[in-house]
Design an enzyme around this catalytic site. Structure first.
Site, short mmCIF file in Angstrom:
data_model
loop_
_atom_site.label_atom_id
_atom_site.label_comp_id
_atom_site.label_asym_id
_atom_site.label_seq_id
_atom_site.Cartn_x
_atom_site.Cartn_y
_atom_site.Cartn_z
N HIS A 1 0.58 -1.09 0.12
CA HIS A 1 -0.19 0.11 0.04
C HIS A 1 0.86 1.12 0.14
O HIS A 1 0.45 2.35 -0.72
CB HIS A 1 -1.08 -0.03 1.41
N HIS B 1 -4.96 6.68 -5.69
CA HIS B 1 -5.88 7.29 -4.78
C HIS B 1 -6.22 8.34 -5.70
O HIS B 1 -5.67 8.99 -6.66
CB HIS B 1 -5.32 7.85 -3.57
N HIS C 1 -7.93 -1.49 -4.53
CA HIS C 1 -7.98 -1.74 -3.04
C HIS C 1 -8.73 -3.33 -3.08
O HIS C 1 -8.54 -4.07 -2.26
CB HIS C 1 -8.76 -0.77 -2.40
N HIS D 1 -14.56 7.51 3.43
CA HIS D 1 -12.94 6.86 3.45
C HIS D 1 -11.90 7.71 4.00
O HIS D 1 -11.37 7.41 5.05
CB HIS D 1 -12.45 6.38 1.92
N HIS E 1 -10.11 7.40 8.19
CA HIS E 1 -8.52 7.16 8.31
C HIS E 1 -8.10 8.21 9.44
O HIS E 1 -7.61 7.82 10.24
CB HIS E 1 -7.96 7.47 7.05
N PHE F 1 -1.18 8.00 4.58
CA PHE F 1 -1.24 6.92 3.63
C PHE F 1 0.15 5.85 3.90
O PHE F 1 0.10 4.80 3.92
CB PHE F 1 -0.82 7.43 2.18
N HIS G 1 -11.43 -0.91 4.67
CA HIS G 1 -11.32 -1.02 3.43
C HIS G 1 -12.35 -2.38 2.95
O HIS G 1 -12.92 -2.02 1.66
CB HIS G 1 -10.11 -1.44 2.67
#
Length: 573
Positions: A172, A193, A202, A321, A325, A342, A355
């Site tokens: 990732h 992204h 994903h 999303h 996070h 990230f 996810h």
């Protein structure tokens, strides 16, 4: 593409509107069937991308010269130069990465052995067991024990084993923080992204991670759990990840957000004080707006070989999303590690549950909300490819077209009953403001910005609205600090008093921070575009006949140096 009516109005400072519970949308560009050569040169100068050697490279020349990486193929609509994002050269991963200044030295590059040849993906046999992904908050003790054992074994694998947990999170990090260049475009990163690759990449990341865990415990039926944050029962941090003695535990989380603290899908960096029932209602309204968008607005903006990264996220990617996070990450850490940035997000096992529910939104959309009309048919999307290691440590090349059918991949989601947000359409609001807006864009979002925007068409028929969504476009969003969580809300004809402003909310922009790998990009701001479907909103506030609307952009966090270049209205099919 239709001409855009860019507002040239500016900043004012009405009373701060209440937090928005709307949607971030994307708009599909027109003209896909034109040759890229024609598209690049008609009426304007060619675009260039930078190379490490320091010289400028014409994107057309690169596209025509990279052979299989971006080959010329014929589409069903006629001839076109196909330019899908291609699987990277794993041997050319950037070892010395430029993460946020306050991040520890980190190598994002996964294990790669020279000479390894990737095999093309083949789906599992139709006769293989169906893996049923359970809701995390409903998982029983037997399942949790099995899941903990699988993760424990994954963490015990040798550090250089591509199936190990240490290598899994690096996958990732590498695809999300620019460790790989686009094939044929040295110095231009791959970023999955804020574009139309977000959902398929994903999905396949979770697919292989799940199968590795199952193989480690010898269980072909094992499936990852999903964090059911779109239903009241799942709107807190999943308790199975909060046990400090469990391999599912990660100490780098927000200590104030442990279960049963309620989750805020509209999180702006500080905890809300509204009652729990009101917060749940707000969360459900957010889910309705985010999950019921048209394909172009739901999936994300097109992203092709040679394009700059982050052309624009889909509705779900921005909210919830990005907000989840940030809500989960540890504010005591310099960059909100682990989930809040990230590069480190996948070091937290809850990443995969989060996810899982993101993927479930795509699954629900294809099977329930818009069956038969949910995905792009563009070959540049379908033929985009990535590389993953499977449960046997084989390197596998996967294309987006391989990811579309969950049944063919032999997984599904636990049926947790009716979707509560389907009945949570925001209520209609009163007619909005006619207050003037003055000045000029671009503007800095260190205060509320109000701009007047001319609509190309008014009073369209219901059929016209069903065929084309009217889309509000926030153009040229620039974020100088890549390591800052940014969130702002967007309103149409919001009253200056701030009263009942939630009814006029078009949506929110939320951007998860990430590191920058290329030295030449450290000085460049992060750039993207936000799009919001506003047909229903204009009807609800009685503004469908207005030739001009007032758009308010309200900063929530991390916006002091963020700039917006323009605001316009266009249409999406």
């Amino acid at each position: 593409m239709e001409s855009l009516n860019v507002a040239r109005s500016a900043s004012a400072s009405p009373r701060m509107a209440p937090p928005c519970t709307g949607s971030l949308q994307t708009l599909r560009r027109d003209g896909y069937n034109n040759l890229l050569l024609h598209r690049e040169t008609k009426g304007r100068k060619p675009r260039y991308v930078s190379c490490r050697a320091g010289r400028r490279v014409d994107r057309r020349d690169v596209l025509l010269g990279i052979g299989g990486a971006a080959a010329m193929v014929a589409t069903q609509q006629g001839g076109a130069l196909a330019a899908p994002i291609q699987a990277p050269d794993l041997g050319d991963c950037h070892q010395a990465v430029d993460l946020p200044d306050t991040a520890p030295e980190t190598n994002c590059c996964p294990t790669y052995r020279a000479g390894t040849v990737a095999v093309d993906f083949t789906p599992p046999p139709a006769s293989s067991p169906l893996r049923v992904r359970p809701a995390a908050h409903l998982a029983d003790r037997a399942y949790v024990a099995k899941y903990e054992r699988a993760v424990s074994l994954m963490k015990q694998l040798p550090a250089d084993d591509p199936r190990s947990f240490a290598q899994q999170w690096r996958v990732h990090c590498a695809y999300c923080d620019g460790a790989y260049d686009q094939v044929g475009f040295p110095g231009l990163e791959i970023q999955i992204h804020n574009c139309w690759l977000f959902f398929p990449w994903h999905r396949m990341y979770l697919y292989f991670h799940e199968r590795i865990l199952g193989k480690l415990i010898g269980d072909e039926t094992f499936a990852l759990p999903f964090w059911n944050w779109d239903a009241p029962g799942g709107m807190s941090f999943p308790a199975i990840y909060a046990n400090r003695s469990s391999p599912l535990y990660d100490p780098l989380r927000n200590p104030a957000h442990q279960p049963p603290f309620p989750l805020d899908l509209d999180y702006s960096g500080t905890d809300t004080t509204i009652p729990r029932d009101q917060l749940i209602d707000q969360n459900l309204k957010i889910m309705y707006r985010q999950a019921t968008r048209k394909t172009e607005l739901f999936m994300g903006q097109p992203y092709r070989a040679g394009d700059q990264p982050e052309p624009g996220p889909g509705s779900i990617e921005s909210v919830p999303h990005n907000t989840v996070h940030q809500w989960t990450g540890d504010p005591r850490q310099p960059n909100g590690e682990d989930m809040g940035t990230f590069y480190s997000a996948a070091r937290d096992p809850v990443f995969f549950a989060h996810h899982g529910n993101i993927d479930r939104m795509w699954y629900i959309r294809r099977g329930l909300l818009f069956p038969g009309n949910t995905d792009f048919a563009d070959p540049d999307w379908l033929n985009a490819s990535f590389l993953f290691y499977d449960e046997d440590a084989r390197l596998v090349r996967v294309r987006v077209r391989d990811s579309l059918d969950a049944a063919a991949l032999r997984f599904t989601y636990q049926d947790v009953g009716p979707l509560p947000w389907l009945n949570s359409k925001p209520s209609k609001g009163a007619a909005g403001t006619t207050a003037p807006a003055a000045g000029a864009l671009p503007a800095t979002l260190n205060k509320t910005v109000r701009v007047a925007v001319t609509r190309p068409k008014v009073k369209r028929s219901r059929k016209e609205k069903e065929e084309e969504e009217e889309v509000l476009v926030i153009e040229g969003i620039e974020v100088p600090d890549h390591s800052t969580y940014v969130k702002f809300d967007v309103y149409v004809n919001a009253p200056e008093s701030g009263d009942d402003a939630a009814a006029t909310c078009a949506g929110s922009v939320a951007l998860t921070p990430h590191g920058v790998h290329h030295e030449e990009r450290k000085r460049s701001p992060r750039k993207t575009v936000a799009r919001f479907g506003i047909c229903d909103l204009l009807d609800d506030i009685g503004a469908d006949g207005d030739k001009t609307v007032i758009v308010s952009i309200v900063p929530r966090c991390g916006c002091d140096k963020v700039t917006v270049a323009g605001v316009s209205i266009s249409f999406a099919k």
